[in-house]
Write an enzyme that holds these catalytic residues in place. Structure first.
Site, PDB file in Angstrom:
ATOM      1  N   ASN A   1      -5.010   8.925   2.143  1.00  0.00           N
ATOM      2  CA  ASN A   1      -5.351   8.330   3.436  1.00  0.00           C
ATOM      3  C   ASN A   1      -5.755   9.374   4.474  1.00  0.00           C
ATOM      4  O   ASN A   1      -6.889   9.384   4.936  1.00  0.00           O
ATOM      5  CB  ASN A   1      -4.185   7.506   3.983  1.00  0.00           C
ATOM      6  CG  ASN A   1      -4.212   6.072   3.513  1.00  0.00           C
ATOM      7  OD1 ASN A   1      -5.134   5.662   2.813  1.00  0.00           O
ATOM      8  ND2 ASN A   1      -3.198   5.306   3.874  1.00  0.00           N
ATOM      9  N   GLU A   2      -4.793  10.242   4.851  1.00  0.00           N
ATOM     10  CA  GLU A   2      -5.094  11.184   5.920  1.00  0.00           C
ATOM     11  C   GLU A   2      -4.110  12.331   5.987  1.00  0.00           C
ATOM     12  O   GLU A   2      -3.020  12.286   5.390  1.00  0.00           O
ATOM     13  CB  GLU A   2      -5.120  10.488   7.290  1.00  0.00           C
ATOM     14  CG  GLU A   2      -3.766  10.124   7.853  1.00  0.00           C
ATOM     15  CD  GLU A   2      -3.270   8.770   7.443  1.00  0.00           C
ATOM     16  OE1 GLU A   2      -2.088   8.697   7.033  1.00  0.00           O
ATOM     17  OE2 GLU A   2      -4.026   7.787   7.535  1.00  0.00           O
TER      18      GLU A   2
ATOM     19  N   ARG B   1      -7.529  21.112  22.526  1.00  0.00           N
ATOM     20  CA  ARG B   1      -6.244  21.025  23.209  1.00  0.00           C
ATOM     21  C   ARG B   1      -5.877  19.558  23.337  1.00  0.00           C
ATOM     22  O   ARG B   1      -6.659  18.761  23.859  1.00  0.00           O
ATOM     23  CB  ARG B   1      -6.311  21.683  24.598  1.00  0.00           C
ATOM     24  CG  ARG B   1      -6.523  23.191  24.568  1.00  0.00           C
ATOM     25  CD  ARG B   1      -6.769  23.736  25.968  1.00  0.00           C
ATOM     26  NE  ARG B   1      -6.880  25.192  25.964  1.00  0.00           N
ATOM     27  CZ  ARG B   1      -7.983  25.870  25.691  1.00  0.00           C
ATOM     28  NH1 ARG B   1      -9.096  25.202  25.371  1.00  0.00           N
ATOM     29  NH2 ARG B   1      -7.996  27.184  25.717  1.00  0.00           N
TER      30      ARG B   1
ATOM     31  N   ASP C   1      -2.821  16.313  21.718  1.00  0.00           N
ATOM     32  CA  ASP C   1      -1.637  15.965  20.935  1.00  0.00           C
ATOM     33  C   ASP C   1      -1.772  16.358  19.468  1.00  0.00           C
ATOM     34  O   ASP C   1      -0.787  16.717  18.822  1.00  0.00           O
ATOM     35  CB  ASP C   1      -1.356  14.461  21.031  1.00  0.00           C
ATOM     36  CG  ASP C   1      -0.768  14.076  22.379  1.00  0.00           C
ATOM     37  OD1 ASP C   1      -0.545  14.982  23.203  1.00  0.00           O
ATOM     38  OD2 ASP C   1      -0.539  12.878  22.600  1.00  0.00           O
TER      39      ASP C   1
ATOM     40  N   ASP D   1       0.822  -1.203   0.000  1.00  0.00           N
ATOM     41  CA  ASP D   1       0.000   0.000   0.000  1.00  0.00           C
ATOM     42  C   ASP D   1       0.862   1.261   0.000  1.00  0.00           C
ATOM     43  O   ASP D   1       0.491   2.274  -0.591  1.00  0.00           O
ATOM     44  CB  ASP D   1      -0.936   0.004   1.215  1.00  0.00           C
ATOM     45  CG  ASP D   1      -2.067  -1.001   1.067  1.00  0.00           C
ATOM     46  OD1 ASP D   1      -2.287  -1.486  -0.061  1.00  0.00           O
ATOM     47  OD2 ASP D   1      -2.741  -1.297   2.071  1.00  0.00           O
ATOM     48  N   GLY D   2       2.025   1.205   0.654  1.00  0.00           N
ATOM     49  CA  GLY D   2       2.912   2.353   0.662  1.00  0.00           C
ATOM     50  C   GLY D   2       3.411   2.687  -0.733  1.00  0.00           C
ATOM     51  O   GLY D   2       3.528   3.863  -1.102  1.00  0.00           O
TER      52      GLY D   2
ATOM     53  N   ALA E   1      -5.507  12.221  21.781  1.00  0.00           N
ATOM     54  CA  ALA E   1      -5.282  12.513  23.207  1.00  0.00           C
ATOM     55  C   ALA E   1      -5.721  13.931  23.580  1.00  0.00           C
ATOM     56  O   ALA E   1      -4.916  14.744  24.031  1.00  0.00           O
ATOM     57  CB  ALA E   1      -3.812  12.288  23.566  1.00  0.00           C
TER      58      ALA E   1
END
Length: 266
Positions: free
Chosen positions: A122-123, A148, A150, A45-46, A185
């Site tokens: 993808n993202e 607020r 990560d 996939d990469g 997070a």
């Protein structure tokens, strides 16, 4: 038909690449790495992601098909033992085009009209280079929350099975033209509050992230990691372009999800 073959670069992939090229040339097809109608990727996939970014300026003209030489590929559905079958299908069979929505990311800066546009299959992830990310999240021009934490991840439906899934996001069928916003997070207490759940935005909704402090940002676009300074805003929406896959046989999305994450069971 004009074609190109992209390899992961290891010995197995390079050998298969040369074999595919030789076979297709023998069938009278044209090797054209600048303006291919079809790109065959050999690796995983990469490798297909790299090919997508190489040809991102001609997505309306180029389709992709993948051969995986390692673990099961989510995009790459052919295996090395099927090379002859794939070559015959390419040379002799009209292929079916399947289109998946992708993500458009526009980074704007405080110094005026300068902006950078990116496409992600993808993202896109957004993080502060100096500790906690503090940013306003606007949806359709209205402030939704001040985040607020990560960082934030905006994913496509086909990318919803990647980093988004690890963040607790939903898996979305790529026939749905949408993007997904997932938190990394987030800080939630008596003072600070975010929605705490992934958001799925339709293709007519735009999400804009505006930093609340003057820090540098680490922005990833699929496998690419970029450092951005003096950022005014980062705008994300469903792109006008699509990624096009050449299908020579059924490759059901939910079957891929099952094979990738559940397996066949007992």
């Amino acid at each position: 038909m004009k074609f190109a073959v992209s390899s992961k670069g290891n010995s197995i992939s390079d050998t298969l690449k040369n074999k595919i090229q030789t076979y297709l040339l023998d069938f009278g097809m044209e090797l054209n790495e600048e303006e291919p109608d079809l790109v065959i990727t050999v690796g995983g996939d990469g490798t297909l992601l790299y090919a997508f970014h190489r040809y991102s300026d001609r997505l309306n003209e180029t389709a992709f098909v993948g051969v995986h030489t390692g673990h099961l590929g989510f995009y790459a559905d052919w295996v090395p033992s099927e090379i002859e079958k794939l070559v015959l299908a390419i040379a002799k069979t009209p292929y079916h085009i399947v289109e998946y929505p992708i993500l458009e990311v526009i980074v704007r800066y405080n110094d005026g009209g300068r902006e950078e546009k990116y496409l992600a299959m993808n993202e896109c992830t957004i993080k502060s280079m100096e500790g906690t990310l503090v940013a306003d999240v606007e949806i359709r021009g209205q402030l939704f929350e001040t985040f607020r934490g990560d960082g934030l991840c905006l994913s496509t439906p086909s990318g919803s099975t990647a980093y988004n899934k690890a963040l607790g996001g939903a898996i979305i069928h790529p026939s749905i033209r949408a993007i997904q916003l997932a938190e990394m997070a987030s800080i939630n207490n008596r003072v600070f509050r975010t929605v705490g759940s992934p958001l799925i935005l339709p293709d007519h909704h735009t999400c804009v992230i505006k930093p609340r402090n003057d820090v540098d940002f680490q922005v990833t676009i699929d496998h690419l990691t970029l450092l951005h300074k003096d950022v005014k805003s980062i705008q994300c929406r469903v792109a006008d372009e699509n990624v096009r896959f050449a299908r020579f046989r059924p490759f059901p999305f939910w079957k891929r999800v099952q094979d990738s994450f559940i397996g066949k069971g007992e």
